[in-house]
Design a protein around this motif. Structure first.
Motif, PDB file in Angstrom:
ATOM      1  N   PHE A 194       0.891  -1.137  -0.111  1.00 20.76           N
ATOM      2  CA  PHE A 194      -0.083   0.045   0.164  1.00 20.76           C
ATOM      3  C   PHE A 194       0.971   1.305   0.194  1.00 20.76           C
ATOM      4  O   PHE A 194       0.406   2.385   0.458  1.00 20.76           O
ATOM      5  N   LYS A 195       2.209   1.056  -0.219  1.00 24.52           N
ATOM      6  CA  LYS A 195       3.028   2.283  -0.737  1.00 24.52           C
ATOM      7  C   LYS A 195       3.212   3.128   0.647  1.00 24.52           C
ATOM      8  O   LYS A 195       3.027   4.450   0.715  1.00 24.52           O
ATOM      9  N   GLY A 196       3.570   2.629   1.760  1.00 25.69           N
ATOM     10  CA  GLY A 196       3.990   3.271   3.021  1.00 25.69           C
ATOM     11  C   GLY A 196       3.063   3.187   4.073  1.00 25.69           C
ATOM     12  O   GLY A 196       1.634   2.656   3.917  1.00 25.69           O
ATOM     13  N   PRO A 197       3.303   3.675   5.173  1.00 26.43           N
ATOM     14  CA  PRO A 197       2.448   3.715   6.479  1.00 26.43           C
ATOM     15  C   PRO A 197       0.943   4.573   6.128  1.00 26.43           C
ATOM     16  O   PRO A 197       0.230   3.944   6.614  1.00 26.43           O
ATOM     17  N   ALA A 198       0.856   5.506   5.645  1.00 30.07           N
ATOM     18  CA  ALA A 198      -0.193   6.491   5.563  1.00 30.07           C
ATOM     19  C   ALA A 198      -1.025   5.685   4.576  1.00 30.07           C
ATOM     20  O   ALA A 198      -2.305   5.557   4.864  1.00 30.07           O
ATOM     21  N   GLY A 199      -0.522   5.198   3.474  1.00 30.92           N
ATOM     22  CA  GLY A 199      -1.378   4.336   2.490  1.00 30.92           C
ATOM     23  C   GLY A 199      -1.973   3.089   3.055  1.00 30.92           C
ATOM     24  O   GLY A 199      -3.014   2.778   3.021  1.00 30.92           O
ATOM     25  N   ALA A 200      -1.191   2.442   3.976  1.00 32.27           N
ATOM     26  CA  ALA A 200      -1.550   1.128   4.495  1.00 32.27           C
ATOM     27  C   ALA A 200      -2.676   1.579   5.574  1.00 32.27           C
ATOM     28  O   ALA A 200      -3.551   0.538   5.588  1.00 32.27           O
ATOM     29  N   VAL A 201      -2.416   2.448   6.326  1.00 32.53           N
ATOM     30  CA  VAL A 201      -3.514   2.931   7.208  1.00 32.53           C
ATOM     31  C   VAL A 201      -4.925   3.295   6.447  1.00 32.53           C
ATOM     32  O   VAL A 201      -6.128   2.674   6.874  1.00 32.53           O
ATOM     33  N   ASP A 202      -4.865   3.808   5.400  1.00 33.11           N
ATOM     34  CA  ASP A 202      -6.151   4.332   4.618  1.00 33.11           C
ATOM     35  C   ASP A 202      -6.723   2.939   3.961  1.00 33.11           C
ATOM     36  O   ASP A 202      -8.034   2.804   4.206  1.00 33.11           O
ATOM     37  N   ALA A 203      -5.970   2.035   3.468  1.00 35.61           N
ATOM     38  CA  ALA A 203      -6.367   0.975   2.857  1.00 35.61           C
ATOM     39  C   ALA A 203      -6.992  -0.038   3.893  1.00 35.61           C
ATOM     40  O   ALA A 203      -8.230  -0.620   3.841  1.00 35.61           O
ATOM     41  N   LEU A 204      -6.171  -0.163   4.715  1.00 38.09           N
ATOM     42  CA  LEU A 204      -6.609  -1.412   5.855  1.00 38.09           C
ATOM     43  C   LEU A 204      -7.943  -1.050   6.670  1.00 38.09           C
ATOM     44  O   LEU A 204      -8.767  -1.697   6.879  1.00 38.09           O
ATOM     45  N   ALA A 205      -8.006   0.410   6.958  1.00 38.04           N
ATOM     46  CA  ALA A 205      -9.006   0.954   7.554  1.00 38.04           C
ATOM     47  C   ALA A 205     -10.288   0.951   6.762  1.00 38.04           C
ATOM     48  O   ALA A 205     -11.600   0.773   7.102  1.00 38.04           O
ATOM     49  N   ALA A 206     -10.158   0.601   5.216  1.00 36.29           N
ATOM     50  CA  ALA A 206     -11.170   0.786   4.373  1.00 36.29           C
ATOM     51  C   ALA A 206     -11.613  -0.964   4.017  1.00 36.29           C
ATOM     52  O   ALA A 206     -12.412  -1.249   3.139  1.00 36.29           O
ATOM     53  N   GLY A 207     -11.031  -1.829   5.019  1.00 43.36           N
ATOM     54  CA  GLY A 207     -11.456  -3.145   4.915  1.00 43.36           C
ATOM     55  C   GLY A 207     -10.433  -4.020   3.790  1.00 43.36           C
ATOM     56  O   GLY A 207     -10.591  -5.115   3.279  1.00 43.36           O
ATOM     57  N   GLU A 208      -9.316  -3.485   3.135  1.00 42.65           N
ATOM     58  CA  GLU A 208      -8.503  -4.157   2.225  1.00 42.65           C
ATOM     59  C   GLU A 208      -7.498  -5.321   2.790  1.00 42.65           C
ATOM     60  O   GLU A 208      -6.576  -5.503   2.206  1.00 42.65           O
ATOM     61  N   ALA A 209      -7.388  -5.458   4.084  1.00 36.80           N
ATOM     62  CA  ALA A 209      -6.540  -6.466   4.679  1.00 36.80           C
ATOM     63  C   ALA A 209      -6.383  -7.817   3.746  1.00 36.80           C
ATOM     64  O   ALA A 209      -5.453  -8.517   3.630  1.00 36.80           O
ATOM     65  N   VAL A 210      -7.723  -8.189   3.295  1.00 35.36           N
ATOM     66  CA  VAL A 210      -7.627  -9.491   2.576  1.00 35.36           C
ATOM     67  C   VAL A 210      -6.568  -9.555   1.559  1.00 35.36           C
ATOM     68  O   VAL A 210      -5.997 -10.569   0.930  1.00 35.36           O
ATOM     69  N   ALA A 211      -6.286  -8.440   0.924  1.00 31.96           N
ATOM     70  CA  ALA A 211      -5.458  -8.340  -0.248  1.00 31.96           C
ATOM     71  C   ALA A 211      -3.802  -8.666   0.074  1.00 31.96           C
ATOM     72  O   ALA A 211      -2.865  -8.878  -0.634  1.00 31.96           O
ATOM     73  N   LEU A 212      -3.536  -8.709   1.549  1.00 33.34           N
ATOM     74  CA  LEU A 212      -2.385  -9.155   1.902  1.00 33.34           C
ATOM     75  C   LEU A 212      -1.960 -10.691   1.956  1.00 33.34           C
ATOM     76  O   LEU A 212      -0.972 -11.073   2.224  1.00 33.34           O
ATOM     77  N   SER A 213      -3.330 -11.417   1.651  1.00 29.73           N
ATOM     78  CA  SER A 213      -2.932 -12.784   1.722  1.00 29.73           C
ATOM     79  C   SER A 213      -1.847 -13.338   0.906  1.00 29.73           C
ATOM     80  O   SER A 213      -1.785 -13.010  -0.257  1.00 29.73           O
ATOM     81  N   THR A 214      -1.046 -14.388   1.284  1.00 30.84           N
ATOM     82  CA  THR A 214      -0.275 -15.271   0.535  1.00 30.84           C
ATOM     83  C   THR A 214      -0.505 -16.656   0.508  1.00 30.84           C
ATOM     84  O   THR A 214      -1.774 -17.157   0.931  1.00 30.84           O
ATOM     85  N   ARG A 215       0.169 -17.434  -0.236  1.00 32.66           N
ATOM     86  CA  ARG A 215      -0.313 -18.799  -0.446  1.00 32.66           C
ATOM     87  C   ARG A 215      -0.288 -19.497   0.981  1.00 32.66           C
ATOM     88  O   ARG A 215      -0.965 -20.363   1.170  1.00 32.66           O
ATOM     89  N   ARG A 216       0.775 -19.030   1.789  1.00 38.80           N
ATOM     90  CA  ARG A 216       1.014 -19.821   3.095  1.00 38.80           C
ATOM     91  C   ARG A 216       0.191 -19.000   4.117  1.00 38.80           C
ATOM     92  O   ARG A 216       0.148 -19.534   5.264  1.00 38.80           O
ATOM     93  N   ASP A 217      -0.299 -17.715   3.911  1.00 40.23           N
ATOM     94  CA  ASP A 217      -0.761 -17.157   5.039  1.00 40.23           C
ATOM     95  C   ASP A 217      -2.050 -16.251   4.412  1.00 40.23           C
ATOM     96  O   ASP A 217      -1.907 -15.119   3.872  1.00 40.23           O
ATOM     97  N   ARG A 218      -3.102 -16.563   4.738  1.00 37.62           N
ATOM     98  CA  ARG A 218      -4.388 -16.162   4.423  1.00 37.62           C
ATOM     99  C   ARG A 218      -5.035 -15.180   5.600  1.00 37.62           C
ATOM    100  O   ARG A 218      -5.292 -15.639   6.608  1.00 37.62           O
ATOM    101  N   VAL A 219      -5.246 -14.038   4.923  1.00 36.72           N
ATOM    102  CA  VAL A 219      -6.019 -13.036   5.774  1.00 36.72           C
ATOM    103  C   VAL A 219      -7.481 -13.218   5.642  1.00 36.72           C
ATOM    104  O   VAL A 219      -8.070 -13.041   4.423  1.00 36.72           O
ATOM    105  N   THR A 220      -8.137 -13.582   6.832  1.00 29.57           N
ATOM    106  CA  THR A 220      -9.823 -13.981   6.328  1.00 29.57           C
ATOM    107  C   THR A 220     -10.624 -12.535   6.343  1.00 29.57           C
ATOM    108  O   THR A 220     -10.033 -11.631   6.949  1.00 29.57           O
ATOM    109  N   PRO A 221     -11.701 -12.736   5.921  1.00 27.80           N
ATOM    110  CA  PRO A 221     -12.667 -11.543   6.120  1.00 27.80           C
ATOM    111  C   PRO A 221     -12.834 -11.086   7.401  1.00 27.80           C
ATOM    112  O   PRO A 221     -12.904  -9.817   7.647  1.00 27.80           O
ATOM    113  N   SER A 222     -13.065 -11.771   8.204  1.00 31.44           N
ATOM    114  CA  SER A 222     -13.221 -11.668   9.624  1.00 31.44           C
ATOM    115  C   SER A 222     -12.100 -10.857  10.068  1.00 31.44           C
ATOM    116  O   SER A 222     -12.115  -9.878  11.014  1.00 31.44           O
ATOM    117  N   GLN A 223     -10.794 -11.346   9.963  1.00 36.10           N
ATOM    118  CA  GLN A 223      -9.712 -10.474  10.293  1.00 36.10           C
ATOM    119  C   GLN A 223      -9.544  -9.191   9.732  1.00 36.10           C
ATOM    120  O   GLN A 223      -9.266  -8.201  10.313  1.00 36.10           O
TER     121      GLN A 223
END
Length: 418
Positions: free
Chosen positions: A43-72
């Motif tokens: 998300f291109k830096g701390p401010a971008g990460a805060v903005d994206a994750l506060a908007a519910g975008e954390a699922v996009a961080l999932s990898t093959r071995r580490d799935r971020v669930t919708p509830s998380q």
């Protein structure tokens, strides 16, 4: 999914403060070091990460071995949306703390080069983190009286040589090593005792080390990869131990049972190529069973700070043959050259030349004195002294001092470095 560029948070202008954005992310649930690093990159830096994750975008961080669930992702968004930035700003200011960023000028270069380096660190105290590698002194919380004394002496001896001691401020061996290092006054602005916590830097854990915590704030540095108020949860300590290993050029285990947190630090050190050393103990002592096992498996046995320095200085030094590659002496002052014609046979580095010039007056000097007078890090001085010692241009002199071999004070002694 390709990375998106998000604008900084706009609901509250305070969110645009990059330090506060980092603190919010460091405190966020479901964001361990690996996920946090991915979030900052994606998300291109701390401010971008805060903005994206506060908007519910954390699922996009999932990898093959580490799935971020919708509830998380929902919990992450809820936490960041309700984060009190002004309260964090006040708490950080009251503690005299600051946030440093990987790649920034205050972030230790040695740690930044490690694959386990956290993207942010929050720290408080009196001094700066060293750019060169520290020496970690770790061990069991259930230490013997002998183990505590050895840890204290190791911390004291390393600090006297200008080498920063890093540990985890736990009971037992960690606390004793910190106390030893805190006995030495730092003269170069770099802290000689660094505590890496498994909680927020404003959380004193364990409570019995509250006095040590205050001493570290006054004479050392307390550092954490977690946000303010983060409790000492069990899952944080393996991450903390990896960071301790990342800080360190070598890890010394003073006492350890066959299982324990110190061995977690050893495992992390082995993964990233750090030297592992151990203090031998009685075969009848359960508290030495882990250290004796490490020595059996190949860890270097050490008895004192001098052994630690000797072990580490032999790791990445130029060989004797490399010193002889070019028989020139362009960096050595004429006055130094006149003192010992053997210098003409060596191609000395700038650091070696400066140290030899300083020792040219014939007076013995300690590692700390050489570091301060030459404005070099202790690690650089160690490297330079090792080459000079092997070349026969510098010899040890009692009291952990060094002297030019041409000096009247010089005595025939074996090399400080084997």
């Amino acid at each position: 999914m390709e990375a998106r560029i998000f604008s900084p948070p706009s609901k509250e202008s305070v969110n645009t403060d990059i330090e506060l954005c980092a603190l919010a992310l460091m405190s966020c649930p479901h964001l361990g070091t690996a996920r946090l690093r991915r979030a900052v990159e994606f998300f291109k830096g701390p401010a971008g990460a805060v903005d994206a994750l506060a908007a519910g975008e954390a699922v996009a961080l999932s990898t093959r071995r580490d799935r971020v669930t919708p509830s998380q992702a929902k919990r992450v968004a809820s936490y960041l949306a309700g984060y009190d930035y002004e309260r964090a700003r006040t708490a950080l200011a009251e503690l005299g703390g600051r946030v440093i960023f990987q790649g920034g000028p205050a972030y230790p270069e040695f740690l930044a080069s490690s694959p386990v380096a956290p993207p942010f660190l929050v720290l408080a105290g009196n001094g700066e983190l060293p750019n060169v590698g520290c020496v970690a002194v770790v061990g069991t919380r259930r230490a013997s009286v002998t183990g505590l004394e050895v840890a204290f002496r190791l911390g004291l001896g390393l600090a006297e040589r200008g080498i920063t001691v890093v540990s985890g401020m736990a009971r037992g061996i960690d606390a004793a090593a910190h106390l030893g290092a805190l006995e030495v006054e730092s003269h170069a602005g770099t802290a000689l005792s660094v505590a890496v916590l498994g909680c927020g830097i404003d959380v004193v854990y364990p409570k019995c080390n509250s006095k040590l915590y205050r001493s570290l704030l006054n004479k050392g540095v307390v550092v954490s990869q977690y946000g303010l108020g983060a409790p000492p949860e069990k899952w944080r300590f393996p991450e903390r131990n990896r960071t301790i290993a990342g800080f360190s050029v070598g890890v010394v285990v003073v006492e350890s049972f066959l299982s324990g947190g110190a061995l977690s630090t050893v495992a992390a050190a082995n993964e990233i190529g750090r030297e592992v050393m151990a203090v031998p103990g009685s075969v009848l002592s359960p508290a030495a069973s882990g250290t004796n096992q490490l020595i059996w498996e190949g860890a270097a046995p050490v008895r004192s700070a001098e052994d630690v320095v000797e072990c580490l200085s032999a790791l990445a030094l130029p060989s004797h043959a490399e010193l002889l590659d070019n028989a020139t002496c362009q960096n050595v002052p004429a006055s130094c050259r006149a003192n010992d014609q053997r210098i003409e046979s060596f191609n000395l580095t700038q650091a070696q030349s400066e140290i030899l010039f300083l020792l040219g007056d014939g007076e013995p000097r300690t590692l700390a004195e050489l570091s301060a007078r030459c404005e070099m890090t202790p690690a650089s001085v160690i490297d330079a002294l090792a080459g000079l010692s092997r070349a026969g241009l510098v010899v040890p002199y009692g009291g952990e001092r060094f002297v030019a071999s041409s000096s009247p004070h010089a005595r025939a002694q074996p090399s400080y470095w084997r």
